[in-house]
Write an enzyme that holds these catalytic residues in place. Sequence first.
Site, PDB file in Angstrom:
ATOM      1  N   TYR A  12       0.847  -1.206   0.000  1.00 42.47           N
ATOM      2  CA  TYR A  12       0.000   0.000   0.000  1.00 42.47           C
ATOM      3  C   TYR A  12       0.878   1.250   0.000  1.00 42.47           C
ATOM      4  CZ  TYR A  12      -3.812   3.117   1.473  1.00 42.47           C
ATOM      5  OH  TYR A  12      -4.744   4.117   1.557  1.00 42.47           O
ATOM      6  N   PHE A  62      -7.697  20.260 -23.370  1.00 41.72           N
ATOM      7  CA  PHE A  62      -8.344  18.979 -23.625  1.00 41.72           C
ATOM      8  C   PHE A  62      -9.651  18.929 -22.819  1.00 41.72           C
ATOM      9  CE2 PHE A  62      -8.996  14.460 -22.511  1.00 41.72           C
ATOM     10  CZ  PHE A  62      -9.280  14.015 -23.778  1.00 41.72           C
ATOM     11  N   ASP A  63     -10.631  18.155 -23.302  1.00 43.26           N
ATOM     12  CA  ASP A  63     -11.988  18.137 -22.690  1.00 43.26           C
ATOM     13  C   ASP A  63     -11.987  17.957 -21.179  1.00 43.26           C
ATOM     14  OD1 ASP A  63     -12.000  17.494 -25.354  1.00 43.26           O
ATOM     15  OD2 ASP A  63     -13.565  15.987 -25.209  1.00 43.26           O
ATOM     16  N   ASP A  68       0.377  19.653 -20.074  1.00 48.50           N
ATOM     17  CA  ASP A  68      -0.586  18.562 -20.156  1.00 48.50           C
ATOM     18  C   ASP A  68      -0.047  17.671 -21.271  1.00 48.50           C
ATOM     19  OD1 ASP A  68      -2.751  16.896 -20.133  1.00 48.50           O
ATOM     20  OD2 ASP A  68      -4.169  18.336 -20.986  1.00 48.50           O
ATOM     21  N   ALA A 112       0.196  14.257 -22.412  1.00 53.90           N
ATOM     22  CA  ALA A 112      -0.110  12.850 -22.727  1.00 53.90           C
ATOM     23  C   ALA A 112       0.760  12.344 -23.881  1.00 53.90           C
ATOM     24  CB  ALA A 112      -1.588  12.703 -23.089  1.00 53.90           C
ATOM     25  N   LYS A 154      -1.406   7.144 -23.161  1.00 51.60           N
ATOM     26  CA  LYS A 154      -0.887   7.484 -24.488  1.00 51.60           C
ATOM     27  C   LYS A 154       0.622   7.186 -24.499  1.00 51.60           C
ATOM     28  CE  LYS A 154      -4.881   9.979 -24.245  1.00 51.60           C
ATOM     29  NZ  LYS A 154      -5.414  10.870 -23.227  1.00 51.60           N
ATOM     30  N   HIS A 212     -22.943  12.396 -26.598  1.00 53.58           N
ATOM     31  CA  HIS A 212     -22.401  11.528 -27.647  1.00 53.58           C
ATOM     32  C   HIS A 212     -22.193  10.090 -27.179  1.00 53.58           C
ATOM     33  CE1 HIS A 212     -19.172  13.419 -25.434  1.00 53.58           C
ATOM     34  NE2 HIS A 212     -18.344  12.449 -25.788  1.00 53.58           N
TER      35      HIS A 212
HETATM   36  C1  PLP Z   1      -6.249  11.750 -22.683  1.00 59.80           C
HETATM   37  C2  PLP Z   1      -5.898  13.100 -22.240  1.00 59.80           C
HETATM   38  C3  PLP Z   1      -6.241  13.563 -20.963  1.00 59.80           C
HETATM   39  C4  PLP Z   1      -7.080  12.749 -20.002  1.00 59.80           C
HETATM   40  O1  PLP Z   1      -6.467  11.567 -19.683  1.00 59.80           O
HETATM   41  P1  PLP Z   1      -7.253  10.217 -19.324  1.00 59.80           P
HETATM   42  O2  PLP Z   1      -6.158   9.250 -19.100  1.00 59.80           O
HETATM   43  O3  PLP Z   1      -8.119   9.885 -20.495  1.00 59.80           O
HETATM   44  O4  PLP Z   1      -8.052  10.491 -18.112  1.00 59.80           O
HETATM   45  C5  PLP Z   1      -5.842  14.832 -20.602  1.00 59.80           C
HETATM   46  N1  PLP Z   1      -5.154  15.613 -21.440  1.00 59.80           N
HETATM   47  C6  PLP Z   1      -4.803  15.205 -22.680  1.00 59.80           C
HETATM   48  C7  PLP Z   1      -4.035  16.114 -23.577  1.00 59.80           C
HETATM   49  C8  PLP Z   1      -5.172  13.947 -23.124  1.00 59.80           C
HETATM   50  O5  PLP Z   1      -4.857  13.550 -24.364  1.00 59.80           O
END
Ligand code: PLP
Length: 469
Positions: free
Chosen positions: A73, A126-127, A217, A219, A260, A452
């Site tokens: 843990y 990003f969303d 950010d 990914a 990613k 969606h």
């Molecule tokens: C995919 C992504 C996220 C969110 O990550 P999750 O692993 O899907 O929660 C945040 N920012 C960017 C640029 C992303 O491509």
Amino acid sequence: MNKQLLVPPYRIKMVEPIRLIDREERIKRLEEAGYNPFKLKSEDVFIDLLTDSGTGAMSHYQWGALMQGDEAYAGSRSFFRLEKTVKEITGYNYVMPAHQGRGAEQVVIPELVKHPGMVFISNIHFDTTRAHVEIAGARAVDTVIKECYDLDTYHPFKGNFDLELLENKIKEFKPDNVAAITMTLTNNSAGGQPVSLENMRAVRKIANHYGITVMIDGARYAENAYFIKQREKGYQDVPIRQIAREQFDQADIFLMSAKKDGLVNIGGLIVIKSDEELFQRCQIRIVPMEGFPTYGGLAGRDMEALAVGLEEALEEDYLEYRINEVKYLGDKLREAGIPVQYPIGGHAVFVDCGAMCPHIPFDKFPAQAVVNQLYIESGVRAVEIGSLLLGRDPDTKKNLKADKEFMRLTIPRRTYTLQHLDYVASAIKQVYSIRDKICGLSFAYEPPILRHFNAKFIPDRQGEHDCNE
Ligand SMILES: *Cc1c(COP(=O)(O)O)cnc(C)c1O
């Protein structure tokens, strides 16, 4: 031999069978799914290009590492292995795992919002990042260059910040109200387009001048580094790891969806350069959100696989093939005269379905209609990035019109071969040849939020054509 040849730098050791169900069955499955491919079972999909998130293949080194997971843990060996790798890559001091990117966001973003009325400024949020900014009571402002919205003209770094606009926004909102500047690498929401190091340095300089925190950010930070090596003056002979480090040098915080460029199926990271006080606050917040700070929602084995995946994603052979296979599909479509975003980004090919089906109005969702037709023709699953995704205006309840009606063909990492991509290209050409027979969609059920994912549709009939024929 020419290294630009499209030869994967790996061979296949384990296979997962996929099956193309026949056309009659595809028509039936799509109808049962309410003409919404999100509601298809993946076993009814032949080639799945819904997303590149968590859908890639792990290497045998990663599978081997799984066996070494230490499932303690607190303070597990696997955590320290991951921490060491992340520190070496980023040069940052503080590391916390999270279950995925949005898990990292929900811990860090609220800690950056110090008072009401704050904003985050990004190239494009990003969303989920935007959602967490808004949940934290702040606003998300985008300042990408205008070339980003021009689909046809070549620009090497369409993910770049518009520096003048950025500075104007800082002045408009006042520096004290800017919670952070967020560099999205690559710029996911605009087709995985990269950001140059020159641009990142300029953003850093502006941030320093106004005393603002910079967050990556990231990914797809490794894919971004590869584009820099290919396209930015002076970087052709610089190793990818060094370019990655120079990217991190321009920021204070790094949030990552490891699904990613972590080359794992689940995982995320919070990495802080030097702000110990921020790290301590995040250590407190992460416990009720993701878990204890040394596991953050991941099993020890997940952290082992991630430590290996992070290294592999920075290998140049891997990146070269990765970027070029996406370009391979994009080039095939372009050569066939199919309207796609150009240049092709790092993780997906975006087909302009508004241009392809001008007879379908935006609120009949042309890209969703094309995605459906592609599934019927071929069993390939793509995803709509357009007016369906955008939703309705919260005040007027009217359908919002997206700038572009895209079908996104997202390529999972190390998963499909060029033969699969050839099949996808042929399928899209087939759909393109019958584009004027494709009909729009009306809602049978429209969820009030994030419509969606769960919406159901009825295809319209157009003239004498039946959409399923
Ligand atoms: C995919 C992504 C996220 C969110 O990550 P999750 O692993 O899907 O929660 C945040 N920012 C960017 C640029 C992303 O491509």
